[in-house]
Design a protein around this motif. Structure first.
Motif, PDB file in Angstrom:
ATOM      1  N   VAL A  15       4.244  -2.736   6.031  1.00 42.19           N
ATOM      2  CA  VAL A  15       4.997  -2.097   4.937  1.00 42.19           C
ATOM      3  C   VAL A  15       5.177  -3.097   3.798  1.00 42.19           C
ATOM      4  O   VAL A  15       4.965  -2.773   2.623  1.00 42.19           O
ATOM      5  CB  VAL A  15       6.371  -1.596   5.445  1.00 42.19           C
ATOM      6  N   ASN A  18       2.136  -3.437   1.833  1.00 45.98           N
ATOM      7  CA  ASN A  18       1.641  -2.211   1.186  1.00 45.98           C
ATOM      8  C   ASN A  18       2.376  -1.935  -0.130  1.00 45.98           C
ATOM      9  O   ASN A  18       3.485  -1.420  -0.153  1.00 45.98           O
ATOM     10  CB  ASN A  18       1.837  -1.036   2.166  1.00 45.98           C
ATOM     11  N   SER A  20       1.800   0.213  -2.383  1.00 39.09           N
ATOM     12  CA  SER A  20       2.029   1.620  -2.736  1.00 39.09           C
ATOM     13  C   SER A  20       3.327   2.141  -2.105  1.00 39.09           C
ATOM     14  O   SER A  20       3.822   3.189  -2.491  1.00 39.09           O
ATOM     15  CB  SER A  20       0.843   2.486  -2.322  1.00 39.09           C
ATOM     16  N   ILE A  21       3.868   1.394  -1.138  1.00 38.72           N
ATOM     17  CA  ILE A  21       5.153   1.796  -0.561  1.00 38.72           C
ATOM     18  C   ILE A  21       6.302   1.127  -1.314  1.00 38.72           C
ATOM     19  O   ILE A  21       7.219   1.789  -1.773  1.00 38.72           O
ATOM     20  CB  ILE A  21       5.214   1.459   0.952  1.00 38.72           C
ATOM     21  N   TRP A  22       6.234  -0.198  -1.460  1.00 38.93           N
ATOM     22  CA  TRP A  22       7.428  -0.835  -2.013  1.00 38.93           C
ATOM     23  C   TRP A  22       7.516  -0.806  -3.542  1.00 38.93           C
ATOM     24  O   TRP A  22       8.611  -0.945  -4.103  1.00 38.93           O
ATOM     25  CB  TRP A  22       7.659  -2.242  -1.446  1.00 38.93           C
ATOM     26  N   LEU A  92       8.084   7.741   2.286  1.00 35.18           N
ATOM     27  CA  LEU A  92       6.885   6.955   2.001  1.00 35.18           C
ATOM     28  C   LEU A  92       6.393   6.214   3.249  1.00 35.18           C
ATOM     29  O   LEU A  92       5.196   6.147   3.511  1.00 35.18           O
ATOM     30  CB  LEU A  92       7.178   5.921   0.893  1.00 35.18           C
ATOM     31  N   ILE A  93       7.346   5.656   4.011  1.00 33.42           N
ATOM     32  CA  ILE A  93       6.946   4.798   5.146  1.00 33.42           C
ATOM     33  C   ILE A  93       6.491   5.599   6.363  1.00 33.42           C
ATOM     34  O   ILE A  93       5.438   5.312   6.939  1.00 33.42           O
ATOM     35  CB  ILE A  93       8.103   3.846   5.557  1.00 33.42           C
ATOM     36  N   ALA A  96       2.976   7.098   6.256  1.00 32.37           N
ATOM     37  CA  ALA A  96       1.965   6.035   6.210  1.00 32.37           C
ATOM     38  C   ALA A  96       1.767   5.452   7.602  1.00 32.37           C
ATOM     39  O   ALA A  96       0.629   5.193   8.031  1.00 32.37           O
ATOM     40  CB  ALA A  96       2.407   4.948   5.236  1.00 32.37           C
ATOM     41  N   SER A  97       2.854   5.283   8.324  1.00 33.96           N
ATOM     42  CA  SER A  97       2.790   4.681   9.647  1.00 33.96           C
ATOM     43  C   SER A  97       1.946   5.527  10.612  1.00 33.96           C
ATOM     44  O   SER A  97       1.163   4.991  11.395  1.00 33.96           O
ATOM     45  CB  SER A  97       4.226   4.516  10.160  1.00 33.96           C
ATOM     46  N   SER A 128      10.933   2.937   9.610  1.00 32.92           N
ATOM     47  CA  SER A 128      11.280   3.751   8.453  1.00 32.92           C
ATOM     48  C   SER A 128      12.782   3.648   8.123  1.00 32.92           C
ATOM     49  O   SER A 128      13.166   3.482   6.967  1.00 32.92           O
ATOM     50  CB  SER A 128      10.879   5.188   8.791  1.00 32.92           C
ATOM     51  N   GLN A 198       3.332  12.586   2.634  1.00 31.23           N
ATOM     52  CA  GLN A 198       4.419  12.016   1.832  1.00 31.23           C
ATOM     53  C   GLN A 198       5.038  13.089   0.931  1.00 31.23           C
ATOM     54  O   GLN A 198       6.216  13.045   0.613  1.00 31.23           O
ATOM     55  CB  GLN A 198       3.906  10.834   0.997  1.00 31.23           C
TER      56      GLN A 198
END
Lengths: 261, 311
Positions: A15, A18, A20-22, A92-93, A96-97, A128, A198
């Motif tokens: 995470v 990444n 695009s997540i944070w 978001l998380i 993705a996971s 998450s 998402q």
């Protein structure tokens, strides 16, 4: 629990890597807890503003101090805005996971180890919820510091923290994160596309926008009773969602019913 | 070591595996062969406690997977058909992560990671991200992952798929070496020459078991044998004499070579040789052509399909 922690440790590193997540989390955090409170800096004396005064007396009654009422009103808005963060982070998380696990085709070898599916689910949920909780609390603290500094300098008052703040930060925020996480995990099992997974999380956030809209429109004003009622309803949903998630994370279900790439 | 009794798996109305029964002995290499959709992967998944059977019974080391799933998962290793790895982790990181789910001490994890990465020629690239690896390297790493806890039973679904000939040879040699370490290997493959070179026994399956036997037994299952005889000089003149012998059919001659099919080889072969020698033929060699596993497999699958059509 040990295995869930192993999953959490590995996934949290991913995470952090990444962007695009944070990146969106960082943008929203800065916007809600730093820029929005700055609006208070520009708030002038509203006692001359007829429309504003009408609104204030409708929401708070005519006996309250107009400036204090206005600050209280804005603080209520900011708290609701901030609830978007514990909702947005899991949306978001969590997908993705799951989707990345599907893309890398690692679910079957992982399930062939002695890991329990509840540990797998817990690991994914922690990945998450923990960042969502920590980042939300951090935002609540930053917001509080900013609002108190600005309010004290301009009006000589310290509006935060109050009881609404405590309930929002420590009860409502983790409950929202949990709900969005479980729904995102369940939905992610049925799709292979990270964006659509998402997207469902974003769709669940809509009621929070609705609350913001209704409050701005003057339909209701968030108070401790509404908050507690909201918490009670959401907490009541949690066991059902947990049950659904546990069912979704059944070994056979994952291998035979989850949509894979 | 592994016992399956009337094992059946149904998905709604579809029967993926139908009442199969077999037993795999300790340190045996047991191959599962069958066309796509024959139920090979479903069977492996049931044996590896990943999915439950609709009916029937499984015993691993005499224990039921339903009550002892954690123990069974700790003594089995599995190389899945599409062995995924975490692309953003290093080879070492992947193995360390998976090894962490077994109850192994840290020093044993380190020792095993080093042992298997060196064995599969990946040690020098242990810190590189798996995303940079070729398909063959990923396959070898997945094999290392399946072995990381030194399982007693190893399920291998297409273990040499995607490997270059040298690596595939190395993997095959490694599978054979597992036998010496008392590891039971359950092999699923489309590569029939691989199955014939590695397996102690072969199980041909198409939802149900078509044939379960050793390679030798499979080669002998047919009643007829093909024989090739090479003579010194023209072979055409002996055809008439050979036709007089019972149990011989499909006879043909080309140059100095006679090809024929026969039954009851124990009695028929000496008769052929005697007849040829008595008629002045000089035999250079007499060869019974062994059928390859591929021929036997294709024939069995073909006859299975025609049986299905008839039914």
């Amino acid at each position: 629990m040990k295995n869930a922690l192993k999953i959490f440790k590995k996934e949290i590193k991913e995470v952090i890597r990444n962007k695009s997540i944070w990146a969106p989390i960082l943008i929203i955090s800065v916007m809600f807890s730093i820029f929005l409170p700055l609006a208070l800096m520009f708030a002038g004396d509203i006692s001359e503003d007829v429309e504003a005064m009408e609104f204030i007396s409708k929401m708070f009654g005519s006996s309250v101090d107009a400036q204090e009422a206005m600050i209280n009103f804005m603080v209520k808005q900011f708290i609701i805005f901030l609830l978007l963060i514990p909702a947005m982070i899991p949306s978001l998380i969590a997908p993705a996971s799951i989707i990345l696990e599907k893309e890398s085709k690692t679910l079957e070898p992982l399930l062939a180890t002695p890991i329990k599916t509840k540990e797998l689910m817990l690991g994914k949920t922690m990945t998450s919820i923990i960042p969502a909780f920590l980042i939300s609390i951090l935002n609540f603290i930053i917001l509080t510091i900013n609002i108190d500094i600005i309010s004290y300098l301009k009006f000589g008052i310290l509006p935060l923290p109050n009881l609404e703040w405590v309930i929002s930060a420590f009860i409502l925020s983790p409950v929202i994160s949990f709900i969005i996480t479980t729904i995102s995990l369940v939905f992610s099992s049925k799709t292979t596309d990270i964006r659509s997974a998402q997207g469902i999380g974003s769709a669940i956030i809509i009621p929070i926008y609705a609350v913001i809209g209704l409050q701005i429109a003057g339909f209701f004003l968030l108070n401790i009773y509404y908050l507690l009622l909201g918490c009670a309803i959401l907490i009541a949903i949690c066991p059902l969602l947990l049950k659904l998630t546990i069912k979704t994370f059944d070994r056979e279900n994952i291998l035979t019913k989850w949509k894979m790439k | 070591m592994i016992k399956a009794l009337n094992l059946t798996k149904k998905y709604g109305k579809l029967t993926a595996v139908d009442k199969i029964s077999f037993e795999v002995k300790k340190s045996e290499i047991f191959s599962f062969l069958g066309p796509n959709g024959a139920g090979k992967t479903t069977t492996i998944r049931m044996l590896a406690t990943l999915i439950g059977p609709s009916s029937g019974k499984i015993l691993i080391e005499g224990k039921s997977p339903i009550k002892n799933s954690d123990y069974i998962r700790s003594i089995i290793g599995i190389l899945t058909e599409t062995p995924g790895m975490y692309e953003k982790l290093s080879a070492y990181g992947n193995l360390k992560y998976f090894a962490g789910f077994y109850n192994l001490k840290q020093d044993r994890i380190k020792k095993n990671i080093e042992k298997f990465l060196k064995m599969f020629d990946l040690w020098d690239r242990r810190d590189e991200l798996v995303a940079t690896f070729s398909k063959g390297m990923k396959q070898k790493l997945a094999l290392a992952r399946a072995l990381i806890h030194e399982p007693k039973i190893l399920f291998l679904d297409e273990p040499t798929s995607g490997l270059d000939p040298e690596s595939a040879h190395m993997v095959r040699e490694f599978i054979l070496s597992l036998k010496k370490e008392d590891t039971t290997v359950f092999l699923c493959t489309h590569n029939l020459s691989e199955a014939s070179s590695l397996s102690d026994r072969v199980c041909i399956i198409n939802k149900e078991i078509i044939r379960l036997a050793s390679l030798k037994e499979l080669q002998n299952y047919k009643k007829t044998r093909n024989v090739e005889i090479v003579l010194k000089g023209n072979s055409n003149k002996y055809i008439g004499d050979l036709k007089e012998i019972d149990n011989i059919f499909d006879i043909s001659a080309k140059g100095n070579k006679i090809s024929l099919s026969l039954s009851d080889p124990k009695n028929t072969n000496p008769k052929i040789i005697r007849k040829l020698v008595n008629n002045g033929a000089e035999i250079i060699y007499f060869n019974e052509i062994k059928e390859s596993l591929e021929d036997i497999y294709l024939e069995l699958i073909k006859s299975e399909k025609s049986d299905e059509k008839r039914a």
